[in-house]
Scaffold this motif. Structure first.
Motif, PDB file in Angstrom:
ATOM      1  N   VAL A 165     -63.852  78.652  18.127  1.00 50.16           N
ATOM      2  CA  VAL A 165     -64.960  78.604  17.183  1.00 50.16           C
ATOM      3  C   VAL A 165     -64.815  77.346  16.328  1.00 50.16           C
ATOM      4  O   VAL A 165     -63.732  77.038  15.830  1.00 50.16           O
ATOM      5  N   SER A 166     -65.904  76.619  16.144  1.00 48.74           N
ATOM      6  CA  SER A 166     -65.888  75.430  15.295  1.00 48.74           C
ATOM      7  C   SER A 166     -65.682  75.836  13.839  1.00 48.74           C
ATOM      8  O   SER A 166     -66.401  76.691  13.307  1.00 48.74           O
ATOM      9  N   GLU A 167     -64.701  75.230  13.178  1.00 52.53           N
ATOM     10  CA  GLU A 167     -64.464  75.525  11.763  1.00 52.53           C
ATOM     11  C   GLU A 167     -65.551  74.937  10.880  1.00 52.53           C
ATOM     12  O   GLU A 167     -65.941  75.534   9.872  1.00 52.53           O
ATOM     13  N   SER A 168     -66.062  73.767  11.227  1.00 50.89           N
ATOM     14  CA  SER A 168     -67.058  73.107  10.388  1.00 50.89           C
ATOM     15  C   SER A 168     -68.452  73.691  10.578  1.00 50.89           C
ATOM     16  O   SER A 168     -69.300  73.597   9.686  1.00 50.89           O
ATOM     17  N   ASN A 169     -68.699  74.300  11.740  1.00 49.89           N
ATOM     18  CA  ASN A 169     -69.975  74.963  12.011  1.00 49.89           C
ATOM     19  C   ASN A 169     -69.700  76.169  12.906  1.00 49.89           C
ATOM     20  O   ASN A 169     -69.775  76.073  14.132  1.00 49.89           O
ATOM     21  N   PRO A 170     -69.379  77.320  12.317  1.00 45.53           N
ATOM     22  CA  PRO A 170     -68.936  78.473  13.107  1.00 45.53           C
ATOM     23  C   PRO A 170     -69.982  79.067  14.043  1.00 45.53           C
ATOM     24  O   PRO A 170     -69.651  79.932  14.851  1.00 45.53           O
ATOM     25  N   ASP A 171     -71.239  78.624  13.932  1.00 45.22           N
ATOM     26  CA  ASP A 171     -72.235  79.076  14.899  1.00 45.22           C
ATOM     27  C   ASP A 171     -71.984  78.468  16.277  1.00 45.22           C
ATOM     28  O   ASP A 171     -72.491  78.970  17.283  1.00 45.22           O
ATOM     29  N   ILE A 172     -71.197  77.386  16.317  1.00 41.86           N
ATOM     30  CA  ILE A 172     -70.903  76.698  17.569  1.00 41.86           C
ATOM     31  C   ILE A 172     -69.584  77.219  18.136  1.00 41.86           C
ATOM     32  O   ILE A 172     -68.552  77.172  17.469  1.00 41.86           O
ATOM     33  N   ILE A 173     -69.642  77.722  19.359  1.00 38.37           N
ATOM     34  CA  ILE A 173     -68.484  78.304  20.026  1.00 38.37           C
ATOM     35  C   ILE A 173     -68.405  77.734  21.438  1.00 38.37           C
ATOM     36  O   ILE A 173     -69.421  77.541  22.102  1.00 38.37           O
ATOM     37  N   TYR A 174     -67.179  77.481  21.886  1.00 42.25           N
ATOM     38  CA  TYR A 174     -66.945  77.021  23.256  1.00 42.25           C
ATOM     39  C   TYR A 174     -66.050  78.023  23.979  1.00 42.25           C
ATOM     40  O   TYR A 174     -65.175  78.653  23.378  1.00 42.25           O
ATOM     41  N   ALA A 175     -66.268  78.140  25.288  1.00 40.42           N
ATOM     42  CA  ALA A 175     -65.430  79.012  26.109  1.00 40.42           C
ATOM     43  C   ALA A 175     -65.170  78.331  27.447  1.00 40.42           C
ATOM     44  O   ALA A 175     -66.083  77.771  28.059  1.00 40.42           O
ATOM     45  N   ALA A 176     -63.916  78.354  27.874  1.00 44.05           N
ATOM     46  CA  ALA A 176     -63.537  77.838  29.191  1.00 44.05           C
ATOM     47  C   ALA A 176     -63.324  79.024  30.113  1.00 44.05           C
ATOM     48  O   ALA A 176     -62.572  79.943  29.795  1.00 44.05           O
ATOM     49  N   TRP A 177     -63.977  79.001  31.263  1.00 39.13           N
ATOM     50  CA  TRP A 177     -64.014  80.140  32.173  1.00 39.13           C
ATOM     51  C   TRP A 177     -63.203  79.840  33.440  1.00 39.13           C
ATOM     52  O   TRP A 177     -63.159  78.712  33.902  1.00 39.13           O
ATOM     53  N   SER A 178     -62.585  80.867  33.987  1.00 40.83           N
ATOM     54  CA  SER A 178     -61.890  80.714  35.267  1.00 40.83           C
ATOM     55  C   SER A 178     -62.246  81.877  36.173  1.00 40.83           C
ATOM     56  O   SER A 178     -62.645  82.957  35.720  1.00 40.83           O
ATOM     57  N   LEU A 179     -62.079  81.654  37.476  1.00 38.02           N
ATOM     58  CA  LEU A 179     -62.474  82.643  38.473  1.00 38.02           C
ATOM     59  C   LEU A 179     -61.396  82.781  39.542  1.00 38.02           C
ATOM     60  O   LEU A 179     -60.629  81.860  39.800  1.00 38.02           O
ATOM     61  N   GLY A 180     -61.342  83.923  40.176  1.00 40.18           N
ATOM     62  CA  GLY A 180     -60.510  84.119  41.364  1.00 40.18           C
ATOM     63  C   GLY A 180     -59.072  84.476  41.052  1.00 40.18           C
ATOM     64  O   GLY A 180     -58.595  84.355  39.927  1.00 40.18           O
ATOM     65  N   ALA A 181     -58.379  84.928  42.101  1.00 40.47           N
ATOM     66  CA  ALA A 181     -57.003  85.402  41.956  1.00 40.47           C
ATOM     67  C   ALA A 181     -56.082  84.315  41.420  1.00 40.47           C
ATOM     68  O   ALA A 181     -55.106  84.593  40.735  1.00 40.47           O
ATOM     69  N   GLY A 182     -56.377  83.060  41.760  1.00 40.07           N
ATOM     70  CA  GLY A 182     -55.574  81.956  41.262  1.00 40.07           C
ATOM     71  C   GLY A 182     -56.071  81.397  39.956  1.00 40.07           C
ATOM     72  O   GLY A 182     -55.565  80.392  39.467  1.00 40.07           O
ATOM     73  N   ASN A 183     -57.096  82.058  39.359  1.00 42.93           N
ATOM     74  CA  ASN A 183     -57.697  81.605  38.114  1.00 42.93           C
ATOM     75  C   ASN A 183     -58.067  80.128  38.185  1.00 42.93           C
ATOM     76  O   ASN A 183     -57.604  79.300  37.404  1.00 42.93           O
ATOM     77  N   THR A 184     -58.922  79.797  39.130  1.00 39.63           N
ATOM     78  CA  THR A 184     -59.415  78.438  39.286  1.00 39.63           C
ATOM     79  C   THR A 184     -60.418  78.117  38.187  1.00 39.63           C
ATOM     80  O   THR A 184     -61.309  78.917  37.886  1.00 39.63           O
ATOM     81  N   PHE A 185     -60.277  76.952  37.565  1.00 37.92           N
ATOM     82  CA  PHE A 185     -61.195  76.559  36.508  1.00 37.92           C
ATOM     83  C   PHE A 185     -62.628  76.545  37.026  1.00 37.92           C
ATOM     84  O   PHE A 185     -62.926  75.996  38.073  1.00 37.92           O
ATOM     85  N   ASP A 186     -63.528  77.162  36.243  1.00 36.00           N
ATOM     86  CA  ASP A 186     -64.927  77.225  36.637  1.00 36.00           C
ATOM     87  C   ASP A 186     -65.762  76.251  35.821  1.00 36.00           C
ATOM     88  O   ASP A 186     -66.165  75.199  36.302  1.00 36.00           O
ATOM     89  N   ASN A 187     -65.987  76.584  34.545  1.00 39.50           N
ATOM     90  CA  ASN A 187     -66.847  75.757  33.713  1.00 39.50           C
ATOM     91  C   ASN A 187     -66.571  75.998  32.236  1.00 39.50           C
ATOM     92  O   ASN A 187     -65.852  76.935  31.867  1.00 39.50           O
ATOM     93  N   VAL A 188     -67.184  75.157  31.400  1.00 35.93           N
ATOM     94  CA  VAL A 188     -67.170  75.336  29.954  1.00 35.93           C
ATOM     95  C   VAL A 188     -68.564  75.767  29.517  1.00 35.93           C
ATOM     96  O   VAL A 188     -69.565  75.171  29.917  1.00 35.93           O
TER      97      VAL A 188
END
Length: 251
Positions: A165-188
């Motif tokens: 969560v952004s401290e300067s603007n808490p309405d803005i949030i980022y999430a990094a997603w992963s998929l699969g048994a090996g937890n392969t990076f998917d997207n932000v």
């Protein structure tokens, strides 16, 4: 507060993954000179400790529980007395824990929990599951609801998630997603309205972010003074200065 490494040789001998179980939560009131144990030893693997910036007696812990086998000491724990007593305020099941936790610094009743299904066995592992996802509380953890609008649907392929969560603007949030048994990076993914809606921002190949063991400790962080400056940190480190539109490997 901090989660310390183990002191039990039996625990060290039981794991060959390089990720050793901790012994719970410890607290210092003198800037780190001395520490005292405050509980939660059965959580073993703790993703994050979050202190309410407006009331330091309110503390939240993201607990993954045991690596080997199922257990109920998973989810989100809360203390309202600076760590003396703890209550599990968000529990999904004995296979799904909380791997990351973020708080809105301007409204500390708003919390975001990244839940992850993870159990390891001598013959294999379960590192994805349909209960993995991002959940939000707007009442200090008394109730939780899953955030889904614009995020990938939770299913048997949903892996580890990192959130910031952004401290300067808490309405803005980022999430990094992963998929699969090996937890392969998917997207932000990004939200501009406190998690109500999300949209995809990453179109860059950042697969080396998880590269081998990167997904064990991979995470995402926002510059506390600028919500457009974001870091995806793992085996490699990527940076965006335009809110996630473009990313650069700064490893």
């Amino acid at each position: 507060l901090h989660s310390f490494p183990p002191r039990r040789s039996s625990d060290l001998a039981s794991s060959n993954t390089g990720a050793f179980p901790g012994t719970g939560i410890y607290k210092t009131i003198d800037g780190g000179n001395t520490w005292n144990y405050t509980g939660l030893d059965e959580t073993q693997y703790i993703g994050r400790v979050v202190v309410d910036p407006q009331n330091s007696n309110n503390v939240y812990v993201a607990a993954m529980g045991h690596m080997y086998g199922k257990n109920i000491e998973r989810g989100v724990y809360k203390s309202t007395d600076g760590g003396t007593n703890w209550q599990n305020i968000f529990f999904l099941n004995d296979s799904t824990g909380c791997i990351d936790l973020a708080i809105n610094p301007q409204n500390p009743n708003k919390l975001y929990a990244a839940m992850w299904t993870r159990v390891r066995y001598p013959w294999g592992r379960q590192y994805t599951g349909p209960t993995a996802g991002i959940y939000r509380s707007i009442d200090g953890g008394s109730s939780w609801s899953q955030l889904t609008n614009g995020l990938p649907p939770s299913n048997n392929n949903t892996g580890k998630i990192a959130i910031s969560v952004s401290e300067s603007n808490p309405d803005i949030i980022y999430a990094a997603w992963s998929l699969g048994a090996g937890n392969t990076f998917d997207n932000v993914y990004k939200s501009l309205d406190g998690g109500d809606t999300w949209f995809l921002v990453n179109v860059t190949d950042m697969s080396s972010y998880y590269n081998s063991f990167g997904w064990y400790f991979g995470n995402i962080r926002v510059d506390p003074n600028d919500p457009d400056v974001v870091y995806v940190v793992g085996f490699n480190c990527y940076k965006s200065t335009d809110g996630g539109v473009n990313w650069f490997d700064i490893t």
